[in-house]
Design an enzyme around this catalytic site. Structure first.
Site, mmCIF file in Angstrom:
data_model
loop_
_atom_site.group_PDB
_atom_site.id
_atom_site.type_symbol
_atom_site.label_atom_id
_atom_site.label_comp_id
_atom_site.label_asym_id
_atom_site.label_seq_id
_atom_site.Cartn_x
_atom_site.Cartn_y
_atom_site.Cartn_z
ATOM 1 C CG MET A 81 4.925 42.413 -20.370
ATOM 2 S SD MET A 81 5.512 42.263 -22.083
ATOM 3 C CE MET A 81 7.217 42.789 -21.918
ATOM 4 C CG HIS A 82 5.740 47.494 -20.280
ATOM 5 N ND1 HIS A 82 6.979 47.084 -20.715
ATOM 6 C CD2 HIS A 82 4.864 47.196 -21.292
ATOM 7 C CE1 HIS A 82 6.869 46.585 -21.933
ATOM 8 N NE2 HIS A 82 5.609 46.632 -22.305
ATOM 9 C CG ASP A 239 1.313 40.296 -20.800
ATOM 10 O OD1 ASP A 239 2.365 40.549 -21.417
ATOM 11 O OD2 ASP A 239 0.420 41.155 -20.608
#
EC number: 2.7.1.17
Length: 498
Positions: A81-82, A239
């Site tokens: 992520m991110h 995820d």
């Protein structure tokens, strides 16, 4: 026989799973790629490395013995992520990707809090933390303006890989929720956030459901992997969202306990208005119109691996933990807080450090080992406790990772969480969730729940012991006092740390 591929794009490697309609893994492959820490607190990767590794891994599973590549119907993704990937108007990468574990953006987080105020939590449902995407965007604009001015759109890691496979730009809701730019409840890019930071609507990719069909493979990708150009490609998810799907966390009352290097407590939520005040993360699920609340322990399994490295370097985990089940709950009055690298939930504090409390001359190494296991589980229970205070039901917990490998630890989780705890027969995590999204997208099942009935198999089940539940409930209240009692001392000790 028909197949789908689940691609899990992790921080250190990509893993692909080839699964048939019965939920059996027909083949799997992994490829690693480098991580770059060019400066303190920086963490970056080259997006091209993700693409190369993914194509190699897909080719390996597609060419496995006995597999007809033409029978592979669909592909979907799970991703770290991110991470920020910036593309110019030609679809070319502007700079290396800045990852979730990059912490250079503290100044930008404070700016976000100042500019958005109460809107930050009411719209994005999450606090401004260094790992999220918006702070990274603001950092690039402030420190690398020439590069930022070239950027036409941003993507997250798995979305870039999927773009390279299909030529189509999209982002799913579960991953978009980790950008601090999504109206999580409304499932749209927030005009308030974008306008507050002078970001154009076109800077954000079109949004799509995790099981949404976003295209088929480009001819050159099909040729490189051996797959059919007609292979369907589905959006996939973050995820953690895919990990929840892969563990069957698809209805109210179900919670995931994942103990890896860090630890995660993730609970299904169908009420988009549920308010945790930013104390835990609140994200869109990979299941349509669902959500999840999530708390994080930074040093979960890492606490036990640190203990082993320090006090039992020449023993296996089984040898080190032999007899731990004979130690009564509470480790004979010994308490451990797993703050080895700071903490995330409910204390977002980089300076707090771990403690052993209550040490006396009767304690042996096995008491310390059990206390470490209990402390990790208490930290996870901080999130469970907040979930329940907010009115959530937590009565069944699926345990995965290191905490699911030891029966004593599984029973400990049941007793501390005061819930039924189950392990899985075959733990595949986010990659399995990605494969399930592809299977559902291909129409193999009428719902993700039906897919989970086929793909996710529970193993052993552990019921809470009433006497142990009572003991741990009392000890947990003591545990919750340690942070406040040691915070000032740990702040002072930062000056003495190397």
């Amino acid at each position: 026989m028909s197949y789908v591929i689940g691609v899990d794009l992790g921080t250190s490697a990509v893993k692909t799973l080839l699964m048939d309609r019965s939920g059996v893994i027909a083949a799997e492959a992994t490829r690693s790629y480098p991580l770059f820490h060019d400066r303190p607190s920086w963490s970056e990767q080259r997006p091209e490395d993700w693409v190369t590794a993914t194509l190699e891994a897909m080719k390996e599973v597609a060419s496995a013995a006995g597999i007809d590549a033409a029978a592979i119907e669909g592909i979907s993704f799970s991703g770290q992520m991110h991470g920020l990937v910036l593309l110019n108007d030609k679809g070319e990468v502007v700079r290396p990707a800045i990852l979730w574990n990059d912490t250079r953006t503290t100044e930008q987080c404070r700016e976000i809090e100042k500019v958005l105020g109460d809107k930050l939590l009411s719209v994005t449902r999450n606090p401004a933390l260094e790992g999220f995407t918006l702070p990274k965007i603001l950092w690039v604009r402030q420190h690398e303006k020439e590069l930022f001015d070239q950027a036409a759109i941003f993507l997250l890691p798995k979305d870039y890989v999927r773009y390279r496979l299909t030529g189509q730009l999209h982002m799913d809701y579960s991953d978009a929720a980790g950008t601090l730019m999504l109206d999580v409840a409304g499932k749209v890019w927030s005009k308030e956030v974008l306008e507050a930071f002078q970001l154009a609507d076109s800077f954000c990719p079109p949004l799509v459901e995790s099981h949404g069909l976003v295209g088929t493979l480009l001819p050159e990708i099909a040729a490189a992997t051996g797959l059919s150009a007609g292979t369907k490609v589905f959006a996939g998810g973050a995820d953690n969202a895919c990990g929840a799907i892969g563990a069957g966390i698809l209805s109210e009352g179900l919670t995931l306990s994942s103990i890896g290097t860090s630890g995660v407590i993730l609970s299904y939520e169908n009420d988009k208005e549920k308010d945790f005040g930013g104390k835990v993360h609140f994200f869109n699920h990979g299941k349509e119109n669902a959500f999840y609340a999530m708390g994080v322990t930074l040093a979960a399994g890492y606490s036990l691996s640190w203990f082993k490295k320090t006090f039992a370097p020449n023993e296996s985990y089984d040898e080190m933990l032999a007899g731990v089940e004979q130690v009564k709950p509470g480790s004979n009055g010994l308490l451990f807080t797993p703050y080895l690298v700071g903490e995330r939930t409910p204390h977002a504090d980089p300076n707090i450090r771990a403690s052993f409390i209550g040490v006396d001359g009767t304690h042996e190494r096995i008491h310390f080992a059990r206390a470490v296991m209990e402390g990790i589980t208490f930290s996870l229970n901080e999130s469970v406790d907040m979930f329940r205070q907010a009115g959530k039901t937590v009565d069944k917990v699926v345990s995965i990772g290191g905490g699911a490998q030891n029966p004593a630890w599984l029973q400990m989780q049941a007793d501390i969480f005061n819930a039924t705890v189950v392990s899985l027969e075959n733990e595949q995590g986010p990659g399995l969730g990605a494969a399930m999204l592809a299977a559902y997208g291909c129409g193999w099942f009428e719902s993700l729940e039906a897919c989970a009935d086929q793909f996710v198999k529970h193993a052993d089940s552990y019921e809470p012991n009433p006497q142990a539940v009572e003991t741990y409930a009392s000890l947990f209240r003591v545990y919750q006092q340690v942070y406040a009692q040691t915070k000032t001392m740990n702040d002072q000790l930062t000056a003495f740390r190397g």
